[in-house]
Scaffold this motif. Sequence first.
Motif, PDB file in Angstrom:
ATOM      1  N   LEU A  97       0.848  -1.196   0.000  1.00 44.75           N
ATOM      2  CA  LEU A  97       0.000   0.000   0.000  1.00 44.75           C
ATOM      3  C   LEU A  97       0.888   1.252   0.000  1.00 44.75           C
ATOM      4  O   LEU A  97       0.572   2.263  -0.623  1.00 44.75           O
ATOM      5  N   PHE A  98       2.021   1.158   0.668  1.00 36.60           N
ATOM      6  CA  PHE A  98       2.965   2.282   0.724  1.00 36.60           C
ATOM      7  C   PHE A  98       3.337   2.737  -0.690  1.00 36.60           C
ATOM      8  O   PHE A  98       3.240   3.919  -1.033  1.00 36.60           O
ATOM      9  N   SER A  99       3.747   1.759  -1.542  1.00 39.09           N
ATOM     10  CA  SER A  99       4.183   2.123  -2.904  1.00 39.09           C
ATOM     11  C   SER A  99       3.013   2.672  -3.712  1.00 39.09           C
ATOM     12  O   SER A  99       3.177   3.597  -4.520  1.00 39.09           O
ATOM     13  N   TYR A 100       1.837   2.080  -3.483  1.00 38.93           N
ATOM     14  CA  TYR A 100       0.661   2.528  -4.232  1.00 38.93           C
ATOM     15  C   TYR A 100       0.371   4.000  -3.906  1.00 38.93           C
ATOM     16  O   TYR A 100       0.141   4.816  -4.806  1.00 38.93           O
ATOM     17  N   ILE A 101       0.428   4.326  -2.602  1.00 32.48           N
ATOM     18  CA  ILE A 101       0.156   5.720  -2.216  1.00 32.48           C
ATOM     19  C   ILE A 101       1.226   6.649  -2.795  1.00 32.48           C
ATOM     20  O   ILE A 101       0.922   7.735  -3.286  1.00 32.48           O
ATOM     21  N   LYS A 102       2.473   6.166  -2.775  1.00 30.12           N
ATOM     22  CA  LYS A 102       3.542   7.009  -3.334  1.00 30.12           C
ATOM     23  C   LYS A 102       3.282   7.272  -4.816  1.00 30.12           C
ATOM     24  O   LYS A 102       3.517   8.363  -5.319  1.00 30.12           O
ATOM     25  N   SER A 103       2.768   6.265  -5.517  1.00 36.65           N
ATOM     26  CA  SER A 103       2.540   6.480  -6.956  1.00 36.65           C
ATOM     27  C   SER A 103       1.321   7.368  -7.217  1.00 36.65           C
ATOM     28  O   SER A 103       1.245   8.045  -8.227  1.00 36.65           O
ATOM     29  N   GLU A 104       0.375   7.362  -6.270  1.00 38.13           N
ATOM     30  CA  GLU A 104      -0.855   8.139  -6.483  1.00 38.13           C
ATOM     31  C   GLU A 104      -0.792   9.531  -5.856  1.00 38.13           C
ATOM     32  O   GLU A 104      -1.657  10.354  -6.098  1.00 38.13           O
ATOM     33  N   GLY A 105       0.173   9.744  -4.968  1.00 41.43           N
ATOM     34  CA  GLY A 105       0.206  11.001  -4.197  1.00 41.43           C
ATOM     35  C   GLY A 105      -0.579  10.838  -2.915  1.00 41.43           C
ATOM     36  O   GLY A 105      -0.045  10.779  -1.823  1.00 41.43           O
ATOM     37  N   ARG A 106      -1.879  10.707  -3.035  1.00 37.92           N
ATOM     38  CA  ARG A 106      -2.729  10.352  -1.897  1.00 37.92           C
ATOM     39  C   ARG A 106      -4.005   9.710  -2.422  1.00 37.92           C
ATOM     40  O   ARG A 106      -4.275   9.801  -3.630  1.00 37.92           O
TER      41      ARG A 106
END
Length: 511
Positions: A97-106
């Motif tokens: 989830l960490f990487s996903y949030i990093k790729s989406e911003g928030r």
Amino acid sequence: MESKLGSRLPDYEVIKPLGRGAYSYVYHVKYRSTSQEFALKIIEKQVVVQKNLTNRLLNEIKLQKRLNHPCIVKFYHSFEDEDCIYLVLEYCAGGELFSYIKSEGRLSEDETRMLCSQLVDGIDYLHNRGILHRDLKLGNLLLSEDRTLLKIGDFGLAVKLSNYSEERSTLCGTPNYISPEVVNRQPYGLAADLWSLGCIVYGCLTGNPPFESPDIQTTLLKIKDMSYSLPNYLSDDAETLIRSLLSWNPDERLSIQDVKNQPFFKSQFFSTLDTRTLQSPTLILSPVSKHRSATYVDYTETIISPEKPGKYDLPRSNRKIKSLKQDPFATPRSKPIVIKMPLSTANLLPFKHISKNRVLEINDKGWVIVNMNNRQLEVSSDGLTVIYQGKLTNFREMNNNCAKLYQYAQTALDLVRSKTPKIKLQIKDAMCMLMWNEPYPNFEVDFENGARVCYQIGSGKLYVHPLTGGSFEISPSEDYEHLDQSLKNIVDTTLEGLKCCIDEERKLKIT
Ligand code: ATP
């Protein structure tokens, strides 16, 4: 590491590396004989010894192998060779989830709600069993390929408490997510995970956890001072949820039950879990190996002494039969019984079992009828409609006595399912039967000469009852070359039969 893997693990095909942890390598692998995909976590024994990680690793294996919940990374199996310890885990193709949030911003509030409600379901499952995770963070939450399903992973720091109010004092966790009582080295309990949940919800909605800073000391100071800010784009419901989770005093923090009732989550609960758990789970089997190039030892079975059954333990499969004989009214429990999933009689034939003081019946409409100690429960085939002592109710609104009977019916149906063949195949001189219990079906083989083998796939043990008497158990991952030829044939036929039944099962699912 990767180049050596092929020769070390002939049973597995390496698809790709997934990443490295501080002490491990993780690969996406395919188990050749069944084509099932897993995440294989490899830990070098040398590192375990050097870094004094034996207890952490044993703990991870011991706790995680007992967990079975759609919001928790499934632990299937573990084994070792001379150099490494291998953990076979559910593969989560969407990554952290960490990487996903990093790729989406928030993430949006809707997406946060959808993912975090699953996290809450997973924490609820753990806390109900007295398990404190102690390292909940965005990097330990894994996602399905389409990023709609979330699973809690990494149980290296988890502990099982002996009761709900037991407290711990070891300073551990990841600085960004640890609670003030942990930072202050105060005794802490389940509420510490709720603090981490607050940091995770905040991290999803804003892109970073609330106390993040360039160095650990500043982060710890910020936690002690409760120094964080809530951006003004958050809704009132999100703000209330975060504030009530990031409460300095653990006694004032929301419990996991309170979280479910927060307006932020609205009706997300149960709807999420039900649709996930009601899907028929994919048939997954403990990997089996007959290769001799690596010494396969079931690590969990050999080095971990079985724990005494604890207050929060789930019934083990071999205790299920016993529990059928127990009178659910004989041992009153003070804790209310919560039934999370409705029972189902799908695929079961009409059936009646009568014993002293009790009757269990599946009638021709698929209803379950339990009669015990003059109490009667009737449950519809989908488990949702419940009639207790003649009064109509539903499975979400049962009183404790009704829930006890319902629980008994669920256990009994599990047992019936473990004896009801789903696939029957004649292989050579043997009739092979793969049963309906899930996610680990039982497998039984009846040989024409009267020998029998029962394989409790979940326990990884083959129980062989040869015609000559003297039954014995072996793990299919053990080397069984030492057996005499007729016994070897029995084991070979059993494993071959199992593979054919699984293939058949697959084909049936496709059509
Ligand atoms: P540490 O163990 O130091 O806390 P970590 O949690 O990143 O670090 P691992 O759990 O060993 O370490 O994971 C290493 C990498 O493998 C991570 O990028 C993680 O996302 C990935 N990974 C771990 N388990 C799975 C899994 N079940 N499915 C898919 N990817 C996984």
